[in-house]
Write an enzyme that holds these catalytic residues in place. Structure first.
Site, PDB file in Angstrom:
ATOM      1  N   LYS A 174      64.394   8.580  56.101  1.00 45.96           N
ATOM      2  CA  LYS A 174      64.419   9.215  54.931  1.00 45.96           C
ATOM      3  C   LYS A 174      63.250   8.424  54.034  1.00 45.96           C
ATOM      4  CE  LYS A 174      65.283   8.992  50.868  1.00 45.96           C
ATOM      5  NZ  LYS A 174      64.177   9.133  49.697  1.00 45.96           N
ATOM      6  N   SER A 228      64.466  -1.218  45.752  1.00 49.24           N
ATOM      7  CA  SER A 228      64.633  -2.077  44.550  1.00 49.24           C
ATOM      8  C   SER A 228      65.999  -2.796  44.769  1.00 49.24           C
ATOM      9  CB  SER A 228      64.862  -1.337  43.092  1.00 49.24           C
ATOM     10  OG  SER A 228      65.824  -0.400  43.147  1.00 49.24           O
ATOM     11  N   GLY A 232      69.259  -1.513  46.253  1.00 53.51           N
ATOM     12  CA  GLY A 232      69.992  -2.212  47.276  1.00 53.51           C
ATOM     13  C   GLY A 232      71.508  -2.581  47.131  1.00 53.51           C
ATOM     14  N   GLU A 249      65.777  -5.326  52.307  1.00 53.68           N
ATOM     15  CA  GLU A 249      64.742  -5.966  51.535  1.00 53.68           C
ATOM     16  C   GLU A 249      64.337  -5.457  50.075  1.00 53.68           C
ATOM     17  OE1 GLU A 249      63.168  -8.469  53.280  1.00 53.68           O
ATOM     18  OE2 GLU A 249      64.002  -8.066  55.046  1.00 53.68           O
ATOM     19  N   CYS A 283      55.921  -5.775  46.500  1.00 56.06           N
ATOM     20  CA  CYS A 283      57.178  -6.717  46.483  1.00 56.06           C
ATOM     21  C   CYS A 283      56.819  -8.036  46.482  1.00 56.06           C
ATOM     22  CB  CYS A 283      58.185  -6.551  47.789  1.00 56.06           C
ATOM     23  SG  CYS A 283      57.359  -6.664  49.120  1.00 56.06           S
ATOM     24  N   GLU A 384      61.550  -8.097  37.413  1.00 54.50           N
ATOM     25  CA  GLU A 384      60.464  -7.263  38.126  1.00 54.50           C
ATOM     26  C   GLU A 384      60.091  -5.970  37.318  1.00 54.50           C
ATOM     27  OE1 GLU A 384      61.437  -4.982  41.768  1.00 54.50           O
ATOM     28  OE2 GLU A 384      59.904  -5.993  42.682  1.00 54.50           O
TER      29      GLU A 384
HETATM   30  P1  NAD Z   1      63.801   2.413  45.227  1.00 56.44           P
HETATM   31  O1  NAD Z   1      65.021   1.504  45.017  1.00 56.44           O
HETATM   32  O2  NAD Z   1      63.830   3.313  43.829  1.00 56.44           O
HETATM   33  O3  NAD Z   1      63.820   3.518  46.256  1.00 56.44           O
HETATM   34  C1  NAD Z   1      63.664   2.862  47.625  1.00 56.44           C
HETATM   35  C2  NAD Z   1      64.186   4.216  48.412  1.00 56.44           C
HETATM   36  O4  NAD Z   1      65.607   4.295  48.529  1.00 56.44           O
HETATM   37  C3  NAD Z   1      63.410   5.621  48.408  1.00 56.44           C
HETATM   38  O5  NAD Z   1      63.286   6.195  49.541  1.00 56.44           O
HETATM   39  C4  NAD Z   1      64.596   6.351  47.469  1.00 56.44           C
HETATM   40  O6  NAD Z   1      64.874   7.758  47.684  1.00 56.44           O
HETATM   41  C5  NAD Z   1      65.964   5.569  48.122  1.00 56.44           C
HETATM   42  N1  NAD Z   1      67.054   5.854  47.290  1.00 56.44           N
HETATM   43  C6  NAD Z   1      67.343   5.852  46.021  1.00 56.44           C
HETATM   44  N2  NAD Z   1      68.479   5.746  45.547  1.00 56.44           N
HETATM   45  C7  NAD Z   1      69.280   5.970  46.637  1.00 56.44           C
HETATM   46  C8  NAD Z   1      70.671   5.762  46.999  1.00 56.44           C
HETATM   47  N3  NAD Z   1      71.478   6.014  45.879  1.00 56.44           N
HETATM   48  N4  NAD Z   1      70.854   5.802  48.056  1.00 56.44           N
HETATM   49  C9  NAD Z   1      70.086   5.852  49.101  1.00 56.44           C
HETATM   50  N5  NAD Z   1      69.037   5.559  49.179  1.00 56.44           N
HETATM   51  C10 NAD Z   1      68.368   5.740  47.920  1.00 56.44           C
HETATM   52  O7  NAD Z   1      62.470   1.538  45.063  1.00 56.44           O
HETATM   53  P2  NAD Z   1      60.945   2.098  45.335  1.00 56.44           P
HETATM   54  O8  NAD Z   1      60.614   2.269  43.603  1.00 56.44           O
HETATM   55  O9  NAD Z   1      60.591   3.104  46.098  1.00 56.44           O
HETATM   56  O10 NAD Z   1      60.026   0.922  45.508  1.00 56.44           O
HETATM   57  C11 NAD Z   1      59.942  -0.237  44.890  1.00 56.44           C
HETATM   58  C12 NAD Z   1      61.044  -1.430  44.789  1.00 56.44           C
HETATM   59  O11 NAD Z   1      60.925  -1.834  46.378  1.00 56.44           O
HETATM   60  C13 NAD Z   1      60.545  -2.765  44.171  1.00 56.44           C
HETATM   61  O12 NAD Z   1      61.721  -3.410  43.736  1.00 56.44           O
HETATM   62  C14 NAD Z   1      60.109  -3.506  45.365  1.00 56.44           C
HETATM   63  O13 NAD Z   1      60.111  -4.878  45.051  1.00 56.44           O
HETATM   64  C15 NAD Z   1      60.835  -3.110  46.663  1.00 56.44           C
HETATM   65  N6  NAD Z   1      60.035  -3.586  47.734  1.00 56.44           N
HETATM   66  C16 NAD Z   1      60.467  -4.562  48.666  1.00 56.44           C
HETATM   67  C17 NAD Z   1      60.007  -4.895  49.679  1.00 56.44           C
HETATM   68  C18 NAD Z   1      60.450  -6.134  50.610  1.00 56.44           C
HETATM   69  O14 NAD Z   1      60.220  -6.107  51.946  1.00 56.44           O
HETATM   70  N7  NAD Z   1      61.373  -6.942  49.868  1.00 56.44           N
HETATM   71  C19 NAD Z   1      59.195  -4.195  50.055  1.00 56.44           C
HETATM   72  C20 NAD Z   1      58.345  -2.909  49.314  1.00 56.44           C
HETATM   73  C21 NAD Z   1      59.112  -2.760  48.292  1.00 56.44           C
END
Ligand code: NAD
Length: 497
Positions: A174, A228, A232, A249, A283, A384
């Site tokens: 997804k 995020s 997570g 992650e 990230c 962040e």
């Molecule tokens: P997000 O948490 O908003 O979304 C990530 C994914 O999770 C998306 O596909 C979203 O549709 C899905 N999602 C949202 N709510 C959900 C739920 N309740 N159940 C299951 N899936 C759900 O993050 P984003 O805005 O896409 O990305 C930015 C964040 O990702 C930042 O915090 C960044 O630091 C982090 N990030 C971390 C790494 C790493 O390797 N540590 C790498 C890239 C990004």
């Protein structure tokens, strides 16, 4: 406008309700790339049922043969690198040189995975008993549920998908709703490379809808999530309750430390790239700059001058340094932090506003921003922001810098600029991060090394390199006793001593 589909049970299909969402170019919001299915439980359930059939077939395919499929994917990605980079920039916003790098990371990950197909090492160790062999080997787990973020539309899906597939699992992915096209191309390439269709399922949709159903599905034993820390936590709670294998992650608040003895020109180039590359939406982005007293003022002055010259624009245009933020709510979040910083007594040295110059007015642009006088422990320094905002903290000593670096809830990446080799090695030991760079910025991970963070950035697993293969496979141990007698471990070898 183009209509895109899910890939479920070996064919491309709409959501059964017909519901869709739009994929919009963040640099120019009147440019709608296409519509994508807004999936829910029905699509996820069908995808999981199909992935179960795919798993039954794929787990019996020898690992080197699975690797051959991934090598062909790498070849196909290489041949279409430029085209994929262009469509990625259109949906995600970062400049072409960055999206080319994003595709290249996928290519590197494919070739690494292909070679791992001829390794997937287990151990053979001596048994304590005579005429008995003891060994460990790796087995696939089942259906891997993958949930990915927007900022690396190709690299992060490949970090998860390729090792999952190489280990013999089937996949339901997804992708992030802001960047659904790049993964669609990736799935097309996997099929073209010869992956049996039911081994891969692509379900588009929103996180709280399709994503949440996938995470909770009882037939999906393994979840890999990048996003995020807040999302997570939700995913982690569900997986904990359901005893799922889970890789998280999550967020970062990464610092670059520049000490008095540093090569300042080098550090300047490093912080510009670390803080404002990908518009700060990495990230691993450098979001804190910890400067020692002796270089603070000169460094900030030089940096502000360089930052004010960064060119904002459409990532597809020649000469663009910084693209847009991903969507309107990302701009609003960055704007909110301007207020937070000012209230906490920090001072905006450059930037600080939405960018509305001619040519930018239809995109989600924000001026690259430097806050100075940021206090350790303040919200600006701790939280962040995920945008083009750099917070500068002044320190007196290297030890104080190390303390400031460590005193946040995240622990992904850190960086130290110094010419003191002893201090550099001490930093590797003392900085609480999954990755530390010496004389290089906080970004720039390579596909063949483990990637991930400590504290609230992760849950102890790593992506990339050799370690990720342990996450996507289960260790099994085999004992073969060819003595023809009952031999009792711990008892028979030691009974006469
Ligand atoms: P997000 O948490 O908003 O979304 C990530 C994914 O999770 C998306 O596909 C979203 O549709 C899905 N999602 C949202 N709510 C959900 C739920 N309740 N159940 C299951 N899936 C759900 O993050 P984003 O805005 O896409 O990305 C930015 C964040 O990702 C930042 O915090 C960044 O630091 C982090 N990030 C971390 C790494 C790493 O390797 N540590 C790498 C890239 C990004």
């Amino acid at each position: 406008m183009k209509t895109f589909q899910n890939f479920i049970a070996g064919r491309w299909a709409d959501a059964c309700t017909g519901a869709t969402f739009e994929n919009i170019n963040p640099a120019d919001t009147v440019d709608v790339i296409g519509t994508f299915p807004r999936s829910g439980a029905e699509e996820v359930n069908r995808a999981v049922a199909s992935a179960a059939r795919g798993f039954a077939q794929w787990k019996r395919t020898p690992a080197p043969v699975r690797g051959d499929v991934l090598r062909r994917v790498g070849d196909l990605m290489s041949a279409r690198k430029e085209e994929i980079a262009a469509l990625m920039t259109r949906e995600m916003g970062k400049p072409l040189h960055e999206t080319r790098g994003d595709v290249q990371e996928g290519i590197d990950t494919a070739y690494y995975a292909a070679s791992e197909g001829r390794r997937l090492f287990g151990h053979t160790v001596p048994s304590e008993l005579r005429d008995k062999w003891a060994m460990s080997f790796r087995r696939p787990i089942g259906i891997a549920g993958l949930v990915t973020p927007f900022n690396f539309p190709m690299a992060i899906p490949t970090w998860k998908m390729f090792p999952a597939l190489l280990c013999g699992n089937s996949v339901v992915i997804k992708p992030a709703e802001d960047v659904p096209q790049t993964v669609t191309v990736l799935v097309e390439l996997l099929l073209e490379a010869g992956l049996p269709p039911e081994v891969i399922q692509l379900v588009h949709g929103h996180g709280e809808e399709a994503g949440a159903v996938l995470v909770q599905h009882p037939d999906v034993p393994l979840i890999s999530f990048t996003g995020s820390t807040e999302t997570g936590r939700i995913v982690g709670e569900i997986c904990g309750r359901m005893h799922k294998r889970l890789s998280l992650e999550m967020g970062g608040k990464n610092a670059m430390i520049v000490l008095n003895d540093a090569d300042l020109d080098l550090a300047l180039d490093g912080v510009l790239w670390g803080a404002f590359g990908t518009t700060g939406q990495r990230c691993t982005a450098t979001s804190r700059l910890i400067l020692q007293d002796g270089v603070h003022d000169t460094f900030v002055a030089a940096l502000a001058q360089r930052v004010s010259k960064l060119r904002l624009g459409d990532g597809r245009a020649e000469g663009t340094d910084v693209g847009p933020l991903i969507n309107e709510s990302a701009v609003e979040k960055v704007e909110r932090y301007m207020g937070v910083g000012l209230k906490e007594g920090a001072e905006v040295r450059t930037g600080g506003r939405r960018a509305t110059a001619k040519g930018l007015e239809r995109g989600h642009f924000f001026e690259p921003t430097i806050f100075v006088g940021v206090k350790a422990g303040s919200r600006l320094e701790q939280e962040e922001i995920f945008g083009p905002v750099l917070s500068v903290v002044r320190v007196r000593t290297a030890d104080e810098a190390f303390t400031v670096n460590n005193d946040v809830r995240y622990g992904l990446s850190s960086s130290l600029y110094t010419r003191d080799v002893n201090l550099a090695f001490r930093a590797l030991n003392e900085l609480d991060n999954g990755i530390t760079y010496i004389n290089a910025p906080t970004i720039g991970a390579e596909a063949h090394l483990p990637f991930g963070g400590v504290k609230q950035t992760g849950n102890g697993h790593r992506e990339g390199g050799w370690e990720v293969y342990e996450f996507y496979s289960e260790t099994k141990v085999g004992y073969v006793d060819f003595s023809g007698t009952l031999q009792r471990a711990q008892i028979d070898t030691y009974q006469h001593r």
